[in-house]
Design a protein around this motif. Sequence first.
Motif, PDB file in Angstrom:
ATOM      1  N   ALA A 190       7.044   3.999  -5.373  1.00 52.54           N
ATOM      2  CA  ALA A 190       7.449   2.639  -5.023  1.00 52.54           C
ATOM      3  C   ALA A 190       6.966   2.360  -3.610  1.00 52.54           C
ATOM      4  O   ALA A 190       7.219   3.143  -2.688  1.00 52.54           O
ATOM      5  N   THR A 191       6.261   1.270  -3.418  1.00 53.03           N
ATOM      6  CA  THR A 191       5.624   1.036  -2.130  1.00 53.03           C
ATOM      7  C   THR A 191       6.660   0.816  -1.034  1.00 53.03           C
ATOM      8  O   THR A 191       7.725   0.232  -1.243  1.00 53.03           O
ATOM      9  N   THR A 192       6.326   1.284   0.151  1.00 55.34           N
ATOM     10  CA  THR A 192       7.162   1.088   1.327  1.00 55.34           C
ATOM     11  C   THR A 192       6.717  -0.165   2.069  1.00 55.34           C
ATOM     12  O   THR A 192       5.641  -0.722   1.814  1.00 55.34           O
ATOM     13  N   ASP A 193       7.552  -0.605   3.005  1.00 53.75           N
ATOM     14  CA  ASP A 193       7.148  -1.728   3.852  1.00 53.75           C
ATOM     15  C   ASP A 193       5.849  -1.412   4.571  1.00 53.75           C
ATOM     16  O   ASP A 193       4.994  -2.290   4.743  1.00 53.75           O
ATOM     17  N   ASN A 194       5.676  -0.178   4.990  1.00 57.45           N
ATOM     18  CA  ASN A 194       4.455   0.200   5.695  1.00 57.45           C
ATOM     19  C   ASN A 194       3.268   0.294   4.755  1.00 57.45           C
ATOM     20  O   ASN A 194       2.134   0.043   5.164  1.00 57.45           O
ATOM     21  N   ASP A 195       3.494   0.673   3.480  1.00 55.19           N
ATOM     22  CA  ASP A 195       2.403   0.633   2.510  1.00 55.19           C
ATOM     23  C   ASP A 195       1.913  -0.799   2.316  1.00 55.19           C
ATOM     24  O   ASP A 195       0.712  -1.055   2.223  1.00 55.19           O
ATOM     25  N   ARG A 196       2.860  -1.734   2.240  1.00 54.03           N
ATOM     26  CA  ARG A 196       2.504  -3.125   1.969  1.00 54.03           C
ATOM     27  C   ARG A 196       1.875  -3.791   3.178  1.00 54.03           C
ATOM     28  O   ARG A 196       0.967  -4.622   3.034  1.00 54.03           O
ATOM     29  N   GLY A 197       2.337  -3.445   4.359  1.00 52.53           N
ATOM     30  CA  GLY A 197       1.735  -3.967   5.583  1.00 52.53           C
ATOM     31  C   GLY A 197       1.775  -5.479   5.655  1.00 52.53           C
ATOM     32  O   GLY A 197       2.345  -6.162   4.798  1.00 52.53           O
ATOM     33  N   PRO A 198       1.154  -6.056   6.687  1.00 51.05           N
ATOM     34  CA  PRO A 198       1.182  -7.502   6.851  1.00 51.05           C
ATOM     35  C   PRO A 198       0.085  -8.227   6.074  1.00 51.05           C
ATOM     36  O   PRO A 198       0.136  -9.434   5.920  1.00 51.05           O
ATOM     37  N   ASP A 199      -0.930  -7.487   5.599  1.00 53.26           N
ATOM     38  CA  ASP A 199      -2.087  -8.112   4.958  1.00 53.26           C
ATOM     39  C   ASP A 199      -2.106  -7.752   3.485  1.00 53.26           C
ATOM     40  O   ASP A 199      -2.339  -6.597   3.103  1.00 53.26           O
ATOM     41  N   GLU A 200      -1.866  -8.718   2.638  1.00 53.24           N
ATOM     42  CA  GLU A 200      -1.798  -8.464   1.210  1.00 53.24           C
ATOM     43  C   GLU A 200      -3.137  -8.054   0.625  1.00 53.24           C
ATOM     44  O   GLU A 200      -3.186  -7.501  -0.478  1.00 53.24           O
ATOM     45  N   GLU A 201      -4.225  -8.313   1.317  1.00 56.36           N
ATOM     46  CA  GLU A 201      -5.547  -8.002   0.784  1.00 56.36           C
ATOM     47  C   GLU A 201      -6.018  -6.597   1.154  1.00 56.36           C
ATOM     48  O   GLU A 201      -6.700  -5.946   0.375  1.00 56.36           O
TER      49      GLU A 201
END
Length: 999
Positions: free
Chosen positions: A760-771
Amino acid sequence: MLRRSVIGPRRRSNPAKITYYEDLSPGTGALAPRAAFRSDARTLSLNGDWDFRLFPTAAHAEAAEQAEGDGWEKLPVPSHWALHGHGAPQYTNIRYPFPVDPPRVPTENPTGDHRLVFDLPDDWPGPDEGAGGRTLLRFDGVESCYRVRLNGRELGTAKGSRLPHEFDTGPHLLRRGNVLSVRVHQWSSGSYVEDQDMWWLAGIFRGVTLLHRPEGAVRDVFVHAGYDHRTGHGTLRVDADPGGRVTVPELGLTLATGETVTVPGVQPWSAEVPRLYEAQLAIDGERVPLRLGFRTVAVEDGVITVNGRPLLLRGVNRHEFHPDHGRAVPYATMREDVLLMKRHNINAVRTSHYPPDPAFLDLCDEFGLWVIDEADLETHGFTYDDWRGNPADDPAWEEALIDRAARMVERDKNHPSVIMWSLGNESGTGRNLAAMSRWIRDRDPHRLIHYEGDRSCEHTDVYSRMYASHEEVEAIGRRAEKPLDDPRLDARRRALPFIQCEYAHAMGNGPGGLTEYQRLFETYERLQGGFVWEWIDHGLRARDAAGRPYFAYGGDFGEPLHDGNFCADGLLFPDRTPSPGLLEFKKVVEPVGICVDAAARTVRVTNKYDVIDLAGLAFGWSREVEGRRVAEGALEVPPLGPGESAEVALPEAERVREAGSVAQDDADGEEWWTVRAVLADGTAWAPAGHEVAWGQARARGPAATRTPGARITPVRAPSSPSLDGAITLGPGTFDPLDGGLRTLHGLPVAVPPRLNVYRATTDNDRGPDEETSVAAQWHRHAVDRMRHRCDGVTVDGESLVVTARVAPPGGFFGLSVVYRWTGEQTGDATRLDLSVDITPDGEWPCPLPRLGVAMGILAPLDWIEWYGGGPGESYPDTRRAARIGRWATTVDGFQTPYVFPQENGSRGDVRWAELRGPDGGGLRIEGRPAFALTARRWTTGQLEAARHPADLVPGEVLHLDLDVAHHGIGTASCGPGVLAPYELRATRTRFGVGFTLPN
């Protein structure tokens, strides 16, 4: 007429329509700012239940006033009205939640009328009793603009939400039946300079007080208490208006205000030894207690020093926040914050992004924290228009911005804990920031000036950055950063000390990379530490439709514009439970280095404090075998001074045995030595025995997996399935078609063990840039939707072999897997082993989230004991706080309840784990090599789909992940991603696990 911005035109609305809450002035009627101090003069707190009514617009409030309408309810003061059922909170990080048309605000401007009817105490001094003097009305914090009336007479208006304002009640104060009316507007021109990454919460959120000021009372006081480290002498001057006498009984001092005296042999104030001297300022009719802290702040040879000692800031950014009260933080909570900081090796606070309640600074003085005091200023939303019209560079805003700087400095100038003034945060650059800097420097030249946005450092005394990468920080440490275009400014900046005013974004699981940052801070003299973003998650306590509690974030109140859970980025959960990130930070920034060399039987101890020696610490050693302590004792360490190191011998083996065993010694087990540094005596912030630092090293490898002399009989797999269609191998039964495990030691297996690469992705995996985030890569390449193909199930004598391929849909790459199951019989015990051989095929375009096997057991197993890293979660780049030992908790205790659910709870370096149910039965899992374990009552998919922990409903299946490797965590939610050593790339891998019954 308002003047236009010099950096680009902006349409202005008709000035004739601008109201007092829209004009650019800081307000009207308030007295000049002064120091916060107490005295023996009378005060009356007006906190308590007030009458309150809320209107959707200021016009509605005005109309109701003219009509003398009713509709009053009770509201506590201090408070935010949105947290008491009036309207709703709204969270944004950067964007303004209203159209950007400064200084105008929307017509839909929630306006709260507050009313208090009160009497003066019978003995309140007044002119009618010949006492003279006057009475002031003080507000310590109101968001965002307010108008004050007393008995129908207007006293004034004010802006500057986190700043104090005082009004003279003049002749309007009555003995009985006073009516105090305060109209508060949620939006004002001040809102444009208060865009500070937080909940927008209007109201009177700090205290309201009546202050009697006797005839000739102290109007202001400024303490100047310096320290000369070369002579050991202090200097003291107290300026006061009007003048008087100052006494310091402990030092035997009496001096006139304005007089400078030398104080031989004084003890200096520091964050490590917060030595305060009680003093008193006396004038006719009033006594003002003072607390003196002698200290001198300077930049010497490019390094920040206090009392001649260079500092290493182990800091945090602290918003004021409480999950029930918002920014109306009770004193007990402030004190709890300071104690938690001290107990977790934090020595500095940046008051992001406004001056805190003055009581918090009192606590910093008392317990010892270095403070960067920050002005109530941020205009971050202007970045979306390339800073066009930014108030920081518009001369029309100069008075308002200087007022914010002045009210901060004047209020807080007597706190020894404050060593830097910060001009504000993320407000671009401009002439008004330069004017603020000049004003502060003229008023208080003995503290440093900070502002991260001034990259040239033309108006600051330190070079400050946010979220600079490790590579850039190292270049700055070597004074080899990219040069500025202006050679003069470049030379000046290159000579300044450097701090990271924000780094290591503590959002959700993380932050990673702390160790590497700290190593740089400790290597290069110029790098003087930094401040983790931030102290606490801003989750507001709430309940869902089913009545289940959770912490709300942006969007949970129906806001049309919000920034989601970006407010949940702290080292504490909203209820102030320390997160794994805080425990990791405590370990990384330990002020004592303990390096254990078990082979050489030595310990290298290094004092990393700035000021104190190690005399206040007690050191002890312990020897553990297979996680059980078999011996312990005291360790004699010399009282090393700051920066000093010593190598200390550990006891010889014979002396260890003489020390006395506290558990059965296992001569064949894995042996570890642990050395701890604890407080020898209690302090103001922690009791004796509180652990400050620790180190650990392995002295002997793991025990043999086979008991010497035991008779081991391989279990042969049948050549064909049994009558019930299953293959039996030792304690396991398998599906003959796909080789999936059905039962294990009699426990139903709901999800057979198979290769798993997703988390399950973390906030840091997702980061600020969705691309570009790593999570986006995983989703783009369908790593979250891997398909499993069984290529064969064969019985090979003593083994059951399953060959498979795991690959994403649409992908031209995958993983070839060979699962080999073997069984053994040792006496009455049976064992089932699984070895996994993984070979990548094709070219993998992204890192793997994890690598291991996942399985699910349909059994009420709720208790977990393990030998490995613990007691809390750890990942490849967040494992410093995990020590090897024997730990135990429930399955619920295995979870980390992040405000936004995500991958969590992994325990690393696990040698073995035992799962037990209420009947005592269960399962033991052993790793070859050690593995990382997660255990949950829900699937990874359910964890990823959840938006709050309350969404996770426990099922009957216990889902286990047995991982040989994990991708790191990093801090890409705002900052650098995972460092190269912690990236998980697809490569040939072999690992194994064994399943037996618990011992």
